[in-house]
Structures are given as C-alpha cells and as structure tokens.
Design a protein around this motif. Sequence first.
Motif, PDB file in Angstrom:
ATOM      1  N   THR A  25       0.831  -1.206   0.000  1.00 22.34           N
ATOM      2  CA  THR A  25       0.000   0.000   0.000  1.00 22.34           C
ATOM      3  C   THR A  25       0.863   1.253   0.000  1.00 22.34           C
ATOM      4  OG1 THR A  25      -0.059   0.134   2.419  1.00 22.34           O
ATOM      5  CG2 THR A  25      -1.742  -1.233   1.341  1.00 22.34           C
ATOM      6  N   THR A  26       0.212   2.389  -0.261  1.00 22.88           N
ATOM      7  CA  THR A  26       0.919   3.670  -0.233  1.00 22.88           C
ATOM      8  C   THR A  26       1.499   3.951   1.148  1.00 22.88           C
ATOM      9  OG1 THR A  26      -0.532   4.582  -1.934  1.00 22.88           O
ATOM     10  CG2 THR A  26       0.673   6.161  -0.576  1.00 22.88           C
ATOM     11  N   SER A  27       0.706   3.715   2.196  1.00 23.48           N
ATOM     12  CA  SER A  27       1.169   4.008   3.552  1.00 23.48           C
ATOM     13  C   SER A  27       2.351   3.136   3.952  1.00 23.48           C
ATOM     14  CB  SER A  27       0.025   3.826   4.558  1.00 23.48           C
ATOM     15  OG  SER A  27      -0.938   4.837   4.395  1.00 23.48           O
ATOM     16  N   LEU A  28       2.317   1.846   3.589  1.00 25.25           N
ATOM     17  CA  LEU A  28       3.449   0.975   3.918  1.00 25.25           C
ATOM     18  C   LEU A  28       4.691   1.366   3.129  1.00 25.25           C
ATOM     19  CD1 LEU A  28       1.936  -2.614   4.298  1.00 25.25           C
ATOM     20  CD2 LEU A  28       2.956  -1.172   6.059  1.00 25.25           C
ATOM     21  N   THR A  54      10.673   4.731   8.781  1.00 26.03           N
ATOM     22  CA  THR A  54      11.587   3.944   9.596  1.00 26.03           C
ATOM     23  C   THR A  54      13.031   4.396   9.407  1.00 26.03           C
ATOM     24  OG1 THR A  54      11.594   2.247   7.850  1.00 26.03           O
ATOM     25  CG2 THR A  54      10.146   1.891   9.725  1.00 26.03           C
ATOM     26  N   CYS A  55      13.369   4.825   8.213  1.00 29.10           N
ATOM     27  CA  CYS A  55      14.711   5.358   7.984  1.00 29.10           C
ATOM     28  C   CYS A  55      14.911   6.644   8.789  1.00 29.10           C
ATOM     29  CB  CYS A  55      14.925   5.624   6.499  1.00 29.10           C
ATOM     30  SG  CYS A  55      16.601   6.169   6.066  1.00 29.10           S
ATOM     31  N   ASN A  96      10.079  -8.462   0.196  1.00 31.03           N
ATOM     32  CA  ASN A  96       8.770  -7.974   0.647  1.00 31.03           C
ATOM     33  C   ASN A  96       8.959  -6.665   1.403  1.00 31.03           C
ATOM     34  OD1 ASN A  96       8.760  -8.440   3.709  1.00 31.03           O
ATOM     35  ND2 ASN A  96       9.317 -10.487   2.948  1.00 31.03           N
ATOM     36  N   ILE A  97       7.878  -5.937   1.569  1.00 32.12           N
ATOM     37  CA  ILE A  97       7.947  -4.592   2.120  1.00 32.12           C
ATOM     38  C   ILE A  97       8.420  -4.582   3.558  1.00 32.12           C
ATOM     39  CG2 ILE A  97       5.542  -4.559   2.840  1.00 32.12           C
ATOM     40  CD1 ILE A  97       7.617  -1.602   1.452  1.00 32.12           C
ATOM     41  N   TRP A  98       8.094  -5.645   4.344  1.00 28.32           N
ATOM     42  CA  TRP A  98       8.469  -5.642   5.749  1.00 28.32           C
ATOM     43  C   TRP A  98       9.973  -5.795   5.944  1.00 28.32           C
ATOM     44  CZ3 TRP A  98       5.366  -3.425   8.861  1.00 28.32           C
ATOM     45  CH2 TRP A  98       3.982  -3.477   8.624  1.00 28.32           C
ATOM     46  N   ILE A 125      11.404  -2.443   5.142  1.00 30.01           N
ATOM     47  CA  ILE A 125      11.169  -1.492   6.226  1.00 30.01           C
ATOM     48  C   ILE A 125      12.191  -1.686   7.345  1.00 30.01           C
ATOM     49  CG2 ILE A 125       9.565  -0.967   8.115  1.00 30.01           C
ATOM     50  CD1 ILE A 125       7.291  -1.324   6.033  1.00 30.01           C
ATOM     51  N   ILE A 126      12.459  -2.938   7.707  1.00 27.95           N
ATOM     52  CA  ILE A 126      13.434  -3.231   8.764  1.00 27.95           C
ATOM     53  C   ILE A 126      14.833  -2.779   8.345  1.00 27.95           C
ATOM     54  CG2 ILE A 126      14.602  -5.102   9.997  1.00 27.95           C
ATOM     55  CD1 ILE A 126      11.889  -6.618   9.883  1.00 27.95           C
TER      56      ILE A 126
END
Length: 396
Positions: free
Chosen positions: A41-44, A51-52, A95-97, A100-101
Amino acid sequence: MSKRREIWLIVLLGTLSAFGPLSMDMYLPSLPELQQQLHTTTSLTQLSITTCLIGLAIGQIFIGPYSDKVGRKKPTLMGLIFFTLASLLASLATNIWWLIILRFIQGLAGSAGLVTSRAIASDLFSGKKLTKFYALLMAVNGIFPVIAPIIGGFVLTFTNWRGIFYILTAIGIGLFFLVLFGLQETLPAPTTNERTKTGLVLKQLLHDKIFMGYTLVNGLVSGGLFAYISGSSFMLQNIFGLSSQGFSLLYAVNGLGIVVMSQLAGSLATRYDERHVLKGGVLVALLGAILLFITLFLPHHLSYVVAPLFLIVSMVGIVSTVASSLAMQHEKKNSGSASAVLGLSQNLIGGLLSPFVGIMGRDTYLPMAALILMCEVAALMTYQLTIGKTDHPTTK
C-alpha cells in the motif's frame, strides 16, 4: 587551517551529513514502482521512509554522546560499515516488511555521519565563522537533493528500484575509505569526569530553553520538509501527472533552493543578528505553507503549487543553517550530545509525520499540506516563546 584543508573538510563533512538525502531522495522516484512490485500500500511504502527517519533520529542520540567520549572518527567508520551492509541487503529485499526493517538499520547507521559532521565543525570553529562553515556544509549537503532524485530517475530508466540501493552500497564503501584515510580526529582527549556525564548532559540539554528553542524550530521546519519528501512523489506524479523524470527535475530545483538559501544565510549572518535571519526564514516558510494549503481549493494545476513548494523547501537552507549554528554555539562544550539532540528533533518529527501524509490515499495532498502548515505555525510559535522574547548571550 589551510584553505585547501578547509575545502576538503567542507566536501567530506557535507557529504557525510547528506545521509538523509542520499537515503531518501534517490529513492523517491521509485516509490510508485516499488509499491507495485512489492504488492503493498501507499502508507506501507511511505513507512519505509518513516523507519529510515526514525533510525536516523534514534541513532544520533546514542552516537552523539558516544562521540564525545571516544572521538568523532571511530563512530563515523562504524556507521559507514553498517550503512553499506544495510544498503546491500535492502537491494535484495523480497517484501515490504524486510525492506522497512533494513531501512531502519540503514537510518541507524547513517546517523553517524549526520551527528559527527556537525560536531567536527563545532570542534574546529565558533561564532559567525561556524555559521558560515555550516552554510557551506548545507551547500554541499543541498547538492544531493538536487542530484539524488535525478540519479534515481535516471537509474529507473535502465533498471528497477533495487539498482538505487546498489548505488548507495557503492557510496558507503567509497566514504569509508575517504574517512579512514582523509579525516583526522578533532576531539581533544576527554577527561575521566567527561566520560561519566552523558545522562546529565542530555538532561541539561533538554531543560535548556534557548537550546531547545533553536532545536525545535529547526526540527519543525525540517518536519515540514519531510512531509513534502514523503508525499511529493505521489502528489506530483499521480495528481499533477509528472513522469518520474519530470518529478526528479522539479524536486531537484527545490533542492537547489536549499543550496542558494544556505549561502544567503551565511552572508546575512555576517551583517545582521542571526536570530532575526532565523525568524525571517521561518516566516517565509509559513507563507509558502499557507499558499500551498490555499491551492487545495483551486483547480489542480502544476503552476499553482510550484512557488509554494519552493518556498517551503528552500527556507530549510536558512533555518537549518542558522538554528544549527546558534544551538551548537550555545552548547559548545558538549557538541556531540548537542548535535545528537538537534538531529533527533529533525528526524523524529519528520519520521512521526511521514505515515500520515498518505493516510487519505494517493489521490490527494490534503494531509501533506495540512501537516506542513502545522509545522510552520508551530515553528513560529516556538520561536516567539523561547527565542524571540529572550535577550541572551549565544555561547555558554
């Protein structure tokens, strides 16, 4: 210090302080493509920016005091190693997660260059000379918002978003060797007493009204910038129909405004009270925010938003240069810790705001415009309540 050595420091420290632009601006043109490829999604997608930023904020609060104990060079080298590894692994994310990490780790590592570059400048200069040096650092730093999205858009014509992280990996490697062989330690050997007072120093900084006034003004205006960073690619490409290359060009022009205004700040600071220069920058940024908010009620036309966005972004050059210099002069004895609190404010406010920019989807810029306006109003109120009414010496 020789002129040649000073120029070398400006280039190296300016580049080290550009981890934020390097980590985000080069990445921005790829956000719509990344969203599609990772099926998110846009928000993710925007959370990978958040997170950066949070990593950049949290890392500084540890690295700044640590650099007051062990010196500036060691933390910088450690940060570059982890930044390089995080960038390489981010290029392999599926994947996005995971992305993000890894972006959080990238931010933590990148914070070393941000905090130590300000501290090194404060070790070497003071007074209006420090303000002028910060202006030059901002000029070098400001080049990266100009060229980074252009490079990002160019890379996307040949490869996908992963190629951008390959470039960040190569930059990390190059900077590691430049710091290893080209940067001398600037911090005098601390005493035993200085090694044990980190908590006390941070507490004193947080309770210092003047220092926190400069810090929050800088952080809030930067918060408006980060709201723009998070939302501008979706706003300008989805709503106003710009291509990734067109977005990169407009984004670069706004970034050039930071370069020009930082140099103007250095010039004005030699002729006028630096606090007045700071307030002027805040007022112009607020004007830009008001104009941008008004465009929400006008027909969607690119020409209506170009000038307001330029005012909002370019004034960061004045506000950040002068506020950072005055804050660091006010806390000269603990420059690493002071630099950490400055950076924490900038990146934490921006990191907290970024997820809300996309809360109404990708087809409106109302949240972005509202958040920018809130930041600029809060910055002016903070100035008036903490700095504007106080007659005080700059340096402790």
